[in-house]
Design an enzyme around this catalytic site. Sequence first.
Site, short mmCIF file in Angstrom:
data_model
loop_
_atom_site.label_atom_id
_atom_site.label_comp_id
_atom_site.label_asym_id
_atom_site.label_seq_id
_atom_site.Cartn_x
_atom_site.Cartn_y
_atom_site.Cartn_z
N GLU A 1 50.05 40.55 26.17
CA GLU A 1 48.86 39.68 26.23
C GLU A 1 47.58 40.47 26.08
O GLU A 1 47.48 41.58 26.58
CB GLU A 1 48.79 39.11 27.64
CG GLU A 1 49.21 37.71 27.79
CD GLU A 1 49.03 37.27 29.24
OE1 GLU A 1 50.05 37.11 29.91
OE2 GLU A 1 47.88 37.08 29.69
N CYS B 1 40.14 42.69 26.60
CA CYS B 1 40.97 43.26 27.65
C CYS B 1 42.35 43.50 27.06
O CYS B 1 42.99 42.56 26.58
CB CYS B 1 41.04 42.28 28.82
SG CYS B 1 42.18 42.79 30.12
N CYS C 1 55.21 46.45 33.88
CA CYS C 1 54.54 47.45 34.71
C CYS C 1 55.49 47.82 35.85
O CYS C 1 56.25 46.98 36.31
CB CYS C 1 53.25 46.85 35.29
SG CYS C 1 52.31 48.00 36.31
N CYS D 1 52.50 45.74 42.33
CA CYS D 1 51.51 45.18 43.25
C CYS D 1 51.92 43.74 43.60
O CYS D 1 52.32 42.98 42.73
CB CYS D 1 50.11 45.21 42.63
SG CYS D 1 49.57 46.89 42.25
N CYS E 1 50.42 40.52 41.81
CA CYS E 1 50.23 40.60 40.35
C CYS E 1 51.45 40.09 39.61
O CYS E 1 52.59 40.39 39.99
CB CYS E 1 49.95 42.06 39.98
SG CYS E 1 49.75 42.33 38.22
N CYS F 1 46.47 37.09 35.41
CA CYS F 1 46.78 38.04 34.36
C CYS F 1 48.29 38.17 34.23
O CYS F 1 49.00 38.23 35.22
CB CYS F 1 46.24 39.42 34.71
SG CYS F 1 44.73 39.38 35.66
N1 SAH Z 1 47.31 48.72 36.50
C1 SAH Z 1 45.89 48.71 36.43
C2 SAH Z 1 45.31 47.73 35.42
C3 SAH Z 1 45.89 46.35 35.33
S1 SAH Z 1 45.53 45.17 36.56
C4 SAH Z 1 45.29 48.51 37.78
O1 SAH Z 1 46.02 48.34 38.74
O2 SAH Z 1 44.07 48.59 37.91
C5 SAH Z 1 43.81 44.81 36.44
C6 SAH Z 1 43.21 44.36 37.75
O3 SAH Z 1 43.61 43.03 38.09
C7 SAH Z 1 43.63 45.23 38.93
O4 SAH Z 1 42.53 45.43 39.77
C8 SAH Z 1 44.67 44.35 39.59
O5 SAH Z 1 44.88 44.74 40.91
C9 SAH Z 1 44.05 42.99 39.43
N2 SAH Z 1 44.98 41.87 39.59
C10 SAH Z 1 46.27 41.77 39.27
N3 SAH Z 1 46.77 40.56 39.58
C11 SAH Z 1 45.76 39.87 40.11
C12 SAH Z 1 45.65 38.57 40.63
N4 SAH Z 1 46.68 37.74 40.69
N5 SAH Z 1 44.43 38.19 41.09
C13 SAH Z 1 43.37 39.01 41.05
N6 SAH Z 1 43.41 40.26 40.57
C14 SAH Z 1 44.60 40.69 40.12
#
Ligand code: SAH
Length: 359
Positions: free
Chosen positions: A90, A103, A110, A114, A117, A331
């Site tokens: 995406e 973006c 990944c 987290c 996510c 995302c």
């Molecule tokens: N792996 C990298 C980049 C990808 S995620 C990182 O961790 O920074 C991009 C951002 O979106 C990160 O800050 C991540 O923690 C956040 N993110 C992921 N899922 C999310 C969600 N459901 N709501 C809000 N932020 C989210």
Amino acid sequence: MEDIKSLTIEELTSLMVSMGEKPFRARQVYSWMHKHLVSSYDQMSNLPKSLREKLSAWPLTVLEKLAVQVSSLDGTRKYLFRLSDGNVIESVLMRYQHGNSVCISSQAGCRMGCRFCASGIGGLVRSLTASEMLDQVYRIQEDTGERVSNVVVMGTGEPLDNYENLLRFIRILTGPEGLTISQRNITVSTCGLVPKIHDLAEEKLAITLAISLHAPNDEKRRELMPVANKYSIEELLDACRVYFEKTGRRITFEYSLVSGVNDREAEARELAGRIADLNCHVNLIPVNPVKERTYRRSLRPDVEKFKNILEKCGINVTIRREMGADIDGACGQLRRRYLEDDEIFRAEREKQHEGIFGY
Ligand code: SAH
């Protein structure tokens, strides 16, 4: 097979010379790929046919646009691309007053896991090549006919878990003979792979480093982000200090607010105390609900309160403006939906109603 679109201009020159070609041919091919954004060797019209035939032995990375969702609120466009091996990724185009921002994803899936996510749910499939990262920007610029001025590496994947390709991507995107996007207009977001942040500091790039912090202490951070078991917040903040000293670039901290989990006053105060000495900026993001997860987004008054506490402590804060709220979902959800439900997706695509899924 050499991935010709991932080569720097110097590497491409060596390759062409080794093929018995003149060095200026490398510059021509390079600018067709990276400035004119062509999708086939046949479009490289100032090359002799014999050279075009020779080049066709190398596959030219071009992403296939599977679908695009268009927001009727703000013109945000979410793209689903297919890679040559069938994987899907995406990318998102956001239109701001200061220009168009793309973006991009750095990996298919990944492995950071987290908890809030969607991108990590299926694990890591593979890292993307530099050319696959570049082509997300290129295809979107081609599709819209509008110049892309900013790139954020904040889509699916952990960019510092794909370090060499990320650097190659940045060098080609910002170097001469390509789109020549300013390094200052590039942001790389990481969950905090500390040794790689130290490596990146040594590169002395003018890019912005964004750190996904999401918690003011290790205990809370471990609940949300498995990577926190490996590196402590103190080690992470030390790496940020070094990054600032070496590059002069202010750090951005991303903090996704999850209701009742990390959005209370005490957490705002603790956060402020820990980052007070750093030249930084905090970006608050009310968490996007992910259907596979139970986390809820913070209520607006709690978000405002969190912001005010940080501000009173002299910290620079913004609340992220939500883009494409009507097409969103968190995302990585467009890709997940595609993977889970290819059939439904296809049916919707065939309907092509009112711009949604229409192309
Ligand atoms: N792996 C990298 C980049 C990808 S995620 C990182 O961790 O920074 C991009 C951002 O979106 C990160 O800050 C991540 O923690 C956040 N993110 C992921 N899922 C999310 C969600 N459901 N709501 C809000 N932020 C989210």
